[in-house]
Enzyme design. Structure first.
Site, PDB file in Angstrom:
ATOM      1  N   HIS A 126      75.238  34.926  28.504  1.00 18.05           N
ATOM      2  CA  HIS A 126      73.919  34.346  28.292  1.00 18.05           C
ATOM      3  C   HIS A 126      73.266  35.161  27.160  1.00 18.05           C
ATOM      4  CE1 HIS A 126      69.721  33.401  29.408  1.00 18.05           C
ATOM      5  NE2 HIS A 126      70.198  32.419  30.148  1.00 18.05           N
ATOM      6  N   ASP A 203      75.908  40.765  35.322  1.00 19.95           N
ATOM      7  CA  ASP A 203      74.809  39.799  35.387  1.00 19.95           C
ATOM      8  C   ASP A 203      75.182  38.782  36.471  1.00 19.95           C
ATOM      9  OD1 ASP A 203      73.189  37.590  35.100  1.00 19.95           O
ATOM     10  OD2 ASP A 203      73.442  37.421  32.931  1.00 19.95           O
ATOM     11  N   GLN A 206      74.054  33.861  38.213  1.00 16.94           N
ATOM     12  CA  GLN A 206      74.686  32.606  38.652  1.00 16.94           C
ATOM     13  C   GLN A 206      75.537  32.782  39.905  1.00 16.94           C
ATOM     14  OE1 GLN A 206      74.192  29.537  37.632  1.00 16.94           O
ATOM     15  NE2 GLN A 206      72.776  30.242  36.081  1.00 16.94           N
ATOM     16  N   LYS A 229      66.489  31.861  41.137  1.00 11.43           N
ATOM     17  CA  LYS A 229      67.738  31.108  41.242  1.00 11.43           C
ATOM     18  C   LYS A 229      68.287  31.124  42.670  1.00 11.43           C
ATOM     19  CE  LYS A 229      68.707  31.291  36.410  1.00 11.43           C
ATOM     20  NZ  LYS A 229      69.560  31.593  35.288  1.00 11.43           N
ATOM     21  N   CYS A 367      71.669  28.587  26.450  1.00 10.44           N
ATOM     22  CA  CYS A 367      71.497  30.002  26.086  1.00 10.44           C
ATOM     23  C   CYS A 367      72.833  30.707  25.948  1.00 10.44           C
ATOM     24  CB  CYS A 367      70.637  30.769  27.096  1.00 10.44           C
ATOM     25  SG  CYS A 367      68.979  30.134  27.255  1.00 10.44           S
TER      26      CYS A 367
END
Ligand SMILES: *Cc1c(COP(=O)(O)O)cnc(C)c1O
Length: 409
Positions: A126, A203, A206, A229, A367
């Site tokens: 991202h 990260d 997700q 999220k 992104c």
């Protein structure tokens, strides 16, 4: 339509007020969960309750409201500690989101990196996981190396191994690509990077909506996510950092709450976690994020994962029946994110037509321009599911998609 999992989707849908609304006269179908998830009533209620009953600044006051707010805020920290299986609650830092957390860590490495040191990132990142490192490299003279992907959108592990050497100081990889939904082999990446004493930041923005994360088992140095999220409100990030690393890196922001002693000559920093939480935090958001994680655990992330996998398989097979439709990101290890294009039709045109029919999808580069460059496309249409989506919604979407294709070709 029947599903054979432990998810009672009709009941679950009642928890989400927004799912009752209409868009352009149609029932809303929300397939943009990878951008932000919807919010269950318990989470909304907790924000209302905070402002109605105990709105107050934390840590500072001796009065009752401040104590209640502090207890709830710190209680949320313990919930995330348990959820991620961190050793200590002070290894959980609240930020404003994944982007903030990554910048906090990147800033921390300014003092550690020297000219010609190396940082490894992946081609799947991202933008929020690329730009902070570029800024860091400009300041320190360190260099960025990139792990390439193959035509399925999977990281090429052997290429990663070749990039590692004594100069590698940090490895930054997302757990799951937001553009493709492919799950990266982070345990293998962490173990390998540690052989070279490199720190690893994952990260997890997700991954956390779809699976249980165990930072101790992963032995990861930093793991970050945004709670919007995972059914929480916007503006809250959770940063897990190993105690030794959080002690090693300097604070990101200076201000109230992060100091121990202040004189004009020198200030000494507070201990963890306050060192990284300068100023008044998003108190109601952090408390509501704790409620969100309780809500998800109440349903069970294993159940969620199983149900979403069923949706993913169903939608993938329906989509592949459509002529000239190409899915980007093909892997056995995927979450419920599907990125695709149909022939030469611009993704934006399809997105606009299905929006008229009440269906929220995402179009563009998500992104993640380096991924789009790799596939030589301007962008994709992305649909991403949550545990409150249904196969009926997928059927309606497929119909709408076919209609759009007919109109555009
Ligand atoms: C959403 C997302 C981000 C950015 O999160 P913010 O909440 O906007 O800071 C970073 N990385 C990935 C993989 C994401 O999905």
């Amino acid at each position: 339509m029947k599903n054979n999992t432990n998810i009672n989707v009709e009941e679950i849908r009642k928890d989400f007020p927004i799912l009752k609304r209409k868009v352009n006269g149609q029932n809303l179908i929300y397939f943009d969960n990878a951008a932000t998830s919807q919010t269950p009533k318990v989470v909304i209620d907790s924000i209302v309750s905070y402002y109605s009953n105990y709105n107050s600044n934390i840590h500072r006051g001796v009065h009752a409201l401040s104590q209640e707010a502090t207890d709830a805020y710190e209680g949320s920290r313990v919930k995330f500690q348990k959820h991620f299986n961190a050793k200590n609650s002070f290894e959980i830092i609240f930020t404003s989101g994944t982007t903030h957390s990554i910048n906090l860590v990147a800033n921390g490495f300014k003092k550690i990196l020297k000219r010609d040191d190396e940082i490894i990132v992946s081609q799947l990142e991202h933008h929020s996981n690329i730009v902070p490192w570029q800024m860091l490299c400009e300041e320190t003279g360190a260099k960025i190396k990139v792990i390439p992907i193959d035509h399925n959108g999977e990281l090429i592990f052997s290429e990663f191994e070749k990039l590692l050497n004594a100069k590698t100081k940090v490895v930054f990889v997302n757990h799951i690509s937001n553009a493709l939904g492919v799950i990266n082999p982070i345990k293998k990446i962490i173990t390998k990077a540690h052989e070279y004493n490199a720190a690893v930041l994952i990260d997890g923005a997700q991954a956390t909506p779809h699976m249980k994360i165990d930072v101790s088992e992963l032995d990861v140095d930093f793991y970050v996510t945004s709670t919007h999220k995972i059914c929480g409100p916007t503006g809250v990030g959770v940063l897990y950092g190993k105690e030794e690393w959080l002690n090693k890196i300097p604070p990101f922001l200076g201000g109230g709450e992060m100091i121990d002693k202040v004189t004009f000559e020198k200030s000494t920093y507070a201990g963890l976690p306050n060192k990284f939480e300068a100023g008044t935090p998003n108190i109601s958001g952090v408390i509501a994020s704790g409620v969100a994680i309780d809500y998800l655990n109440g349903i069970g992330l294993d159940n969620i994962n199983e149900y979403e996998k069923d949706l993913l398989d169903y939608a993938t097979s329906k989509l592949l029946e459509i002529k000239d439709l190409k899915i980007y990101g093909v892997s056995e290890e995927k979450t419920a994110v599907i990125s695709f294009n149909v022939g030469q039709i611009h993704p934006y045109d399809i997105g606009s037509i299905v929006d008229k029919l009440g269906i929220a999808t995402r179009t563009g580069h998500h992104c993640a321009q380096p991924i789009m460059d790799y596939f030589k496309i301007p962008g994709t249409i992305r649909i991403s599911f949550s545990f409150y989506n249904t196969k009926e919604e997928i059927d309606i979407f497929i119909k709408a998609l076919n209609k759009a294709i007919l109109m555009l070709s």
